[in-house]
Write an enzyme that holds these catalytic residues in place. Structure first.
Site, short mmCIF file in Angstrom:
data_model
loop_
_atom_site.label_atom_id
_atom_site.label_comp_id
_atom_site.label_asym_id
_atom_site.label_seq_id
_atom_site.Cartn_x
_atom_site.Cartn_y
_atom_site.Cartn_z
N SER A 148 0.79 -1.23 0.00
CA SER A 148 0.00 0.00 0.00
C SER A 148 0.82 1.29 0.00
CB SER A 148 -0.95 0.02 1.20
OG SER A 148 -2.02 -0.88 0.99
N VAL A 149 2.12 1.18 0.16
CA VAL A 149 2.97 2.37 -0.04
C VAL A 149 2.74 2.90 -1.45
CG1 VAL A 149 5.36 3.20 -0.12
CG2 VAL A 149 4.67 1.53 1.61
#
Length: 423
Positions: free
Chosen positions: A81-82
């Site tokens: 999710s970065v």
């Protein structure tokens, strides 16, 4: 403030650590080295920027599951999710050029999105995870790995009225919302936009959506995920039915049949465009992007974002729990913060397994941390980088007080490579 150019201030790196670091960050380096104690623990990298200047750029460990290939200056990790922070920053770059306004309905840029009662949902609502479109709604693995199909599905989907207007983490759909918007404005997909809007102006090769193409300096590390193929028939029977419920929350936003298989073997996940989850980055490239944000939008003489844009990226603190993951993350324009005072000031985005890119404009500090482990639960891994961030912040305060040495340019600069197959 500029770095102090003195050779004697270069840190002696702990055993097994490669790269370069200012001597003020000795405590950070020791903690980082202990995260990768052997071959079965994989590898990772850490980079820190202070006032737009690199002060730490180190890496260690192994890139493959067998522990035979060393991590290098140009090893990238899938950061889960970065990736959302990358996709969000692309939209902010477009906003800086007047191509998008946060308070304008998405449908004005992307007309198909207005279907099923979504005509009034704004860009800001989408970027704050308040659009009520987090659920995957029974998507198959084949559909999920086809980004154009997913953009079309989301454009046609109805709003989940239980979630609309409330923060409900869009674990996977956020990326296709961003790529659909970006495509409608520019005619280009998010894979190309991340290269053109982020990697090129930042002059780093270490930002990719999906697997870096053949010939790219950046190479993706293997994920140390559970590789067993033993099926659980009870779970496989219940899971699709549970995920299909309107109130399935976080599970319904993440589950799809075969989700374990896409991170096994050669990682099929990397051959798709999933702008919420399958970015491959180096720690250096992440820190460089957030380093610009923490420094009024400027890094190495490049005005990456306008100061006015950067000033608007800091959101208000909120302790309200997210409706899908039940954690208060205070989302604002695509990045999240930690509302607990004194714990990780600033904002950025963390990912499953604990990779993170973070900016603290108040102190001018930013960092990127990536690795290839997928061994522990998300909360425990995020506790790891939260503890590491505390040391980074203390060492950065010492560096500002004493003066610091900026690090040389390590790793590959931006390289334009044409893919043999269109993405």
């Amino acid at each position: 403030m500029t770095g102090v150019k003195s050779a004697e201030r270069s840190a002696a790196l702990p055993h097994g650590i490669q790269g370069a670091a200012d001597s003020n960050f000795a405590c950070t380096l020791q903690a980082f080295s202990k995260l990768f104690p052997g071959r079965r623990f994989g590898g990772g990298a850490l980079s820190v920027y202070l006032h737009g200047e690199p002060v730490v750029d180190v890496w260690t460990g192994y890139t493959d599951r067998r522990g035979t290939q060393f991590w290098t200056a140009d090893t990238g990790a899938m950061v889960f999710s970065v990736t959302k922070g990358l996709a969000s920053t692309v939209i902010h770059r477009l906003a800086d050029r007047g191509l998008v306004d946060y308070d304008t309905p998405v449908s004005e840029y992307w007309p198909e999105f207005g279907a099923n009662g979504k005509a009034d949902i704004t860009v800001r609502e989408v970027m704050r995870h308040r659009a009520g479109l987090s659920q995957l709604n029974g998507v198959s693995k084949a559909e999920l790995l086809d980004h154009l199909t997913m953009e079309q599905r989301i454009a046609a989907a109805p709003v989940n009225r239980l979630l609309y207007g409330r923060q409900a983490y869009h674990a996977l759909t956020y990326g296709w919302l961003m790529s659909g918007l970006g495509r409608a404005i520019t005619g280009k997909g998010m894979r190309d936009l991340i290269r053109e809007e982020l990697a090129e102006p930042l002059d780093t090769d270490g930002l990719h959506l999906g697997r870096p193409p053949v010939g790219a300096p950046t190479e993706a590390a293997q994920i140390l995920a559970p590789q067993g193929t033993l099926a659980n028939p009870i779970f496989n029977f219940i899971a699709p039915r549970l995920a299909a419920l309107a109130g399935s929350g976080g599970f319904g936003s993440m589950y799809f049949p075969g989700m374990k298989s896409v991170v096994q073997g050669e990682t099929p996940f990397l051959d798709a465009e999933i702008p919420a989850a399958n970015g491959v980055t180096t720690a250096r490239a992440l820190a460089r992007m957030y380093g610009a944000i923490a420094n009024g939008g400027r890094v190495d003489g490049t005005q990456f974002l306008s100061p006015e844009r950067v000033e608007g990226l800091t959101g208000e603190r909120s302790f309200a729990p997210d409706r899908n993951i039940f954690v208060p993350l205070s989302f604002h324009l695509g990045y999240h913060s930690v509302p607990i005072p004194g714990v990780m000031p600033g904002f950025g985005h963390a990912g499953l397994a604990g990779s993170v890119g973070w900016a603290d404009p108040e102190s001018g500090m930013a960092f990127g941390f990536v690795h290839n482990r997928l061994l522990t639960r998300m909360v425990l891994d995020q506790a790891t980088f939260a503890g590491l961030q505390t040391l980074i912040r203390r060492d950065a305060a010492r560096a500002r007080k004493r003066g610091y040495q900026t690090m040389p340019a390590l790793g590959a600069a931006y390289k334009k490579i044409t893919r043999s197959v269109a993405g």
